[in-house]
Design a protein around this motif. Structure first.
Motif, short mmCIF file in Angstrom:
data_model
loop_
_atom_site.label_atom_id
_atom_site.label_comp_id
_atom_site.label_asym_id
_atom_site.label_seq_id
_atom_site.Cartn_x
_atom_site.Cartn_y
_atom_site.Cartn_z
N LEU A 65 0.83 -1.19 0.00
CA LEU A 65 0.00 0.00 0.00
C LEU A 65 0.88 1.26 0.00
O LEU A 65 1.98 1.28 0.56
CB LEU A 65 -0.92 0.02 1.22
N PHE A 66 0.39 2.27 -0.64
CA PHE A 66 1.11 3.55 -0.75
C PHE A 66 1.27 4.19 0.62
O PHE A 66 0.34 4.26 1.41
CB PHE A 66 0.36 4.49 -1.69
N ARG A 67 2.52 4.65 0.92
CA ARG A 67 2.82 5.39 2.13
C ARG A 67 3.57 6.67 1.74
O ARG A 67 4.69 6.61 1.23
CB ARG A 67 3.70 4.55 3.08
N PRO A 68 2.95 7.82 1.95
CA PRO A 68 3.61 9.07 1.55
C PRO A 68 4.86 9.34 2.39
O PRO A 68 4.93 8.93 3.55
CB PRO A 68 2.53 10.13 1.79
N GLY A 69 5.85 10.00 1.79
CA GLY A 69 7.11 10.27 2.48
C GLY A 69 6.99 11.32 3.55
O GLY A 69 7.80 11.39 4.47
N ASN A 70 5.97 12.20 3.49
CA ASN A 70 5.83 13.28 4.46
C ASN A 70 5.05 12.86 5.69
O ASN A 70 4.66 13.70 6.51
CB ASN A 70 5.18 14.50 3.81
N GLY A 71 4.76 11.58 5.83
CA GLY A 71 4.03 11.09 7.00
C GLY A 71 2.55 11.30 6.91
O GLY A 71 1.84 11.12 7.91
N GLY A 72 2.07 11.68 5.73
CA GLY A 72 0.64 11.86 5.56
C GLY A 72 -0.12 10.53 5.53
O GLY A 72 0.45 9.44 5.70
N ARG A 73 -1.40 10.65 5.32
CA ARG A 73 -2.26 9.47 5.31
C ARG A 73 -2.00 8.65 4.05
O ARG A 73 -2.02 9.17 2.94
CB ARG A 73 -3.71 9.88 5.38
N GLY A 74 -1.78 7.38 4.22
CA GLY A 74 -1.54 6.51 3.08
C GLY A 74 -2.82 5.89 2.52
O GLY A 74 -3.93 6.18 2.99
N ALA A 75 -2.67 5.04 1.55
CA ALA A 75 -3.81 4.38 0.91
C ALA A 75 -4.34 3.28 1.82
O ALA A 75 -3.59 2.59 2.50
CB ALA A 75 -3.41 3.81 -0.43
N VAL A 76 -5.67 3.14 1.84
CA VAL A 76 -6.30 2.05 2.62
C VAL A 76 -6.48 0.82 1.76
O VAL A 76 -6.80 -0.26 2.28
CB VAL A 76 -7.65 2.50 3.20
N MET A 77 -6.27 0.97 0.49
CA MET A 77 -6.41 -0.17 -0.40
C MET A 77 -5.55 0.06 -1.63
O MET A 77 -5.44 1.19 -2.13
CB MET A 77 -7.87 -0.38 -0.83
N ALA A 78 -4.94 -1.00 -2.10
CA ALA A 78 -4.15 -0.95 -3.33
C ALA A 78 -4.77 -1.88 -4.34
O ALA A 78 -5.27 -2.96 -3.99
CB ALA A 78 -2.71 -1.35 -3.06
#
Length: 775
Positions: A65-78
């Motif tokens: 699943l996508f995880r942003p580098g700035n610590g933001g909210r990532g994807a709940v589904m890929a």
């Protein structure tokens, strides 16, 4: 083009949905290191069912699943979606229909994974199993081995794989994956059938003794039912037979008793007559005293007789007077009811009747010898004259008529009383006269008559003695017949007890016989014959009861239920065995056929691969030779935990033999040697030549090359680019590269970069459009 588009959403570095249109033969993906170029290749692997997280460069499933580098909210589904062109119906799902293709013009394969690690596969929007995805892509020569997807650093994977792994990779590249799937499935089915067969036989063998025991018990139950049925028939017959017997027996006893009693009465009557005769026999004597006694007795009897005669005469006279009075009153009553006047001729007739009557009386009077009859005559004459007078002078007087009727009634009663007295006196007279006669006979007996009398007296005494004997005999017979009746009653009581016992054994199964022979008993032998029949019936019933006890069936319903259950289980296992044997019989030739097909296709494929391998190898190296060969390998026995080692076959070794692939190459101007002595570039070129050869023999719908040209120099890059052009005529090429020479052969370039949110972004350029735009 087979692969029409690729859509990536929330997968690894692709935070937003990205769609790549793949409608050209050669599509290039370029971009700086770390931009996510290789994530495009891994997305394709992911969508095609790759299960190894490590192969996708991840530690856990959530790493997809996508995880942003700035610590933001990532994807709940890929999710990754591949869209294939199926206008020619080449895609198949062998498990559903091995003989026809899927009718959809487009095949959309999609794989999703959420933050919990839950995954979902779908084909054209329908949720399916991962196995269905594998079988679907396997039908177009795309397998899990990844020979159609070659990532950076994996170009020489084929070279350094084990001989067995090479064979597996080669078989998959030759399109034998579906056969192996079928073989594996057939082997599983065969193994499962063998296991089911073995288990069913074990279970059947396990329950067989108990089933045999239950079968014997059921046979006993059926036999007991038959015995009960027979016992019911015997019981019914026995009941009716004994009832008829008792009835006939009692009738015979009663008849015999009555007959004996009648005989006894008759004999007693005859004895009484003899006794009376004996009592009336005169006493035989010779002295004068006796004679005088006879005379006195006779005179006494004479006097008694005379007195009785007088009484009888008086009663007869009174009776006649009464009868005349009655007739007179009846005539008077009749005359009173007639008309007063009578014709002259009637009076003449009456006069004539009177004269005739007087004449008769006059004639009668001549015979009268005693005064009594004379008086009777005068009375009758007066009555006749009175009747005549009444007949000549009738008068009707109803009161008088009623009085006459009453008087007639009283006279009738008197007449009846006189008659009774007359009968009694007549009997007394008969007895007295008989006794008088006996006395006179006794008196007049002579000596000879006395002897006859004595003889008669003796004979009568003998008869009395015989009668006494007969009476005692008959009384004994009566007693015996009465005792027989008691025996009959005892027999009936025994039968009632037997009937009760039989009722407990046969229950509601009583059977009334259709025909029972009629029993007639008129003699003792006939009774004995009937009782012998009863004894035979009892023996038959007793044998049935004994056999029923020997069977010892206590809880028949439970046994029957358990037998039914065991029989059903045994028959089910028999069907399982039959089905398993049938399945094994069908699967064994199918498995042999599949293995033979694989062997044939593999042999043919090796020849074709060697042809193409030699051609591509010569093109890559400007000469030399390359060939793959099939070698036999064997599994050594394990010395410890771990995978079995492989070695060249030793004929003396009895271990299992398998086939593997060996590779022999000869680079120009070099001696033939082991693959391990090749340089990195030589290994890459050899691997690329072999992979390209495999792609030519059984072309997959697309080939993904992830920086496989990274180690090539400029001249080899040109050759590499030329070979890609050749491959694109049979398979769609998706190439990830930094090589300008390789880029020059692409029809479309997609550039991948990272945005501020560390998400990969894609930009596309079509060379034909770019050329037009540049002009």
């Amino acid at each position: 083009m087979r692969l029409k588009s690729l859509e990536i959403s929330g997968f690894k570095s692709f935070g937003k949905t990205v769609r790549l249109i793949l409608d050209k033969p050669i599509v290039g993906i370029v971009g700086p290191n770390g931009s996510g170029k290789s994530n495009v290749v891994e997305a394709i692997r992911f969508a095609l069912g790759e299960q190894s997280i490590k192969s996708l460069r991840g530690g856990t499933s959530t790493d997809m699943l996508f995880r942003p580098g700035n610590g933001g909210r990532g994807a709940v589904m890929a999710s990754v979606t591949l869209t294939f062109d199926n206008s020619d119906g080449v895609f198949r799902i062998p498990q559903l229909d091995a003989g026809s293709g899927i009718s959809f013009e487009e095949i959309v394969v999609r794989r999703e994974i959420d933050s919990e690690g839950v995954q979902k596969y779908s084909i054209n929007g329908t949720v399916v199993r991962m196995r269905d995805i594998v079988e679907l892509i396997g039908s177009v020569n795309i397998g899990s081995s990844g020979h159609h997807i070659i990532s950076q650093g994996e170009a020489d994977r084929f070279l350094f794989s084990s001989q067995k792994e090479r064979r597996i990779l080669l078989e998959e590249a030759l399109g034998l994956k579906l056969y192996h799937i079928k073989i594996a499935e057939t082997e599983r089915k065969l193994q499962k059938s063998n296991e089911s067969l073995r288990e069913a036989k074990l279970l059947q063998k396990e329950i067989e003794p108990h089933l045999k025991f239950l079968t014997k018990q059921v046979q006993k139950i059926h036999e007991a039912d038959e015995i009960r049925k027979r016992l019911a028939e015997q019981s019914g017959y026995y009941r009716v037979y004994t009832a008829n017997l008792v009835q006939a027996w009692q009738g015979w006893v009663e008849g015999q008793t009555q007959s004996k009693k009648d005989s006894l009465v008759q004999i007693q009557s005859e004895k009484q007559a003899i006794s009376l005769e004996l009592s009336r026999m005169p006493v035989i004597t010779d002295d004068a005293v006796e004679q005088n006694d006879f005379i006195q007795k006779i005179e006494v009897h004479q006097l008694q007789a005379t007195e009785i005669v007088k009484k009888i005469t008086r009663i007869e006279y009174d009776t006649e007077q009464t009868e005349k009075q009655i007739r007179t009153l009846q005539s008077k009553s009749a005359l009173l009811q007639k008309q007063p006047e009578k014709p002259t001729h009637i009076r003449v007739e009456i006069m004539n009747d009177l004269i005739a009557t007087l004449n008769q009386l006059f004639e009668k009077m001549k015979l009268v010898t005693i005064v009594t009859e004379y008086q009777l005559f005068i009375t009758r004459a007066n009555q006749t004259l009175s009747e005549y007078t009444n007949r000549l002078h009738p008068e009707i007087d109803h009161a008088q008529i009623e009085s006459i009727k009453n008087e007639i009634g009283q006279l009738t009663d008197t007449l009846d009383s006189n008659r009774v007295s007359l009968g009694s006196f007549q009997r007394d007279l008969a007895v007295i006269l008989e006794e008088k006669k006996s006395l006179e006979v006794a008196k007049s007996l002579s000596e000879s008559n006395k002897r006859e009398a004595r003889k008669r007296e003796y004979e009568l005494g003998q008869k009395l003695a015989e009668y006494d004997i007969q009476i005692r005999s008959i009384q004994s017979d009566i007693l015996r017949t009465e005792e027989s009746l008691v025996v009959c009653e005892d027999f009936l009581a025994e039968c009632v007890i037997e009937f009760s016992e039989l009722d407990a054994l046969v229950g509601d199964m009583q059977i009334h016989p259709e025909q029972i022979p009629e029993i007639q008993i008129t003699t003792k032998p006939e009774l004995d014959t009937a009782m012998r029949s009863v004894s035979q019936l009892r023996r038959d019933i007793e044998r049935s009861k004994i056999r029923l006890e020997e069977l010892g069936i206590i809880s028949a319903p439970d046994i029957l239920l358990e037998h039914t259950s065991a029989t059903d289980r045994y028959e089910f296992l028999s069907r399982e065995i039959t089905d398993s044997e049938s399945t094994i019989t069908q699967l064994q030739p199918l498995l042999a056929e599949l293995r033979n097909t694989v062997k044939t296709e593999f042999t043919t494929g090796i020849q074709a691969v060697n042809t193409e391998f030699s051609r591509f190898f010569t093109a890559m190296f400007g000469g030399g030779s390359a060939v793959v060969t099939v070698v036999d390998i064997t599994k050594k026995k394990k010395k410890s935990e771990g995978e079995p080692e492989e070695s060249v076959v030793d004929e003396s070794d009895q271990s299992e033999v398998e086939q593997g692939i060996d590779i022999n190459v000869k680079i120009p101007n070099k001696k033939a040697g082991d693959l391990s002595i090749l340089s990195g570039g030589e290994r890459s070129l050899t691997s690329i030549a072999l992979l390209f050869a495999l792609s030519q023999v059984n072309p997959p719908p697309f080939i993904v090359l992830d920086e496989t040209d990274a180690a090539l120099d400029e001249s080899n890059s040109r050759r590499y680019g030329q070979l890609i052009g050749q491959l694109s005529s049979l398979s769609q090429i998706l190439v990830v590269t930094h090589n300008r020479e390789t880029m020059s052969h692409c029809d479309v370039l997609y550039g991948v970069t990272l945005g501020q949110d560390s998400a990969s972004q894609v930009f596309g350029v079509r060379f034909d459009e770019a050329v037009q735009y540049a002009k």
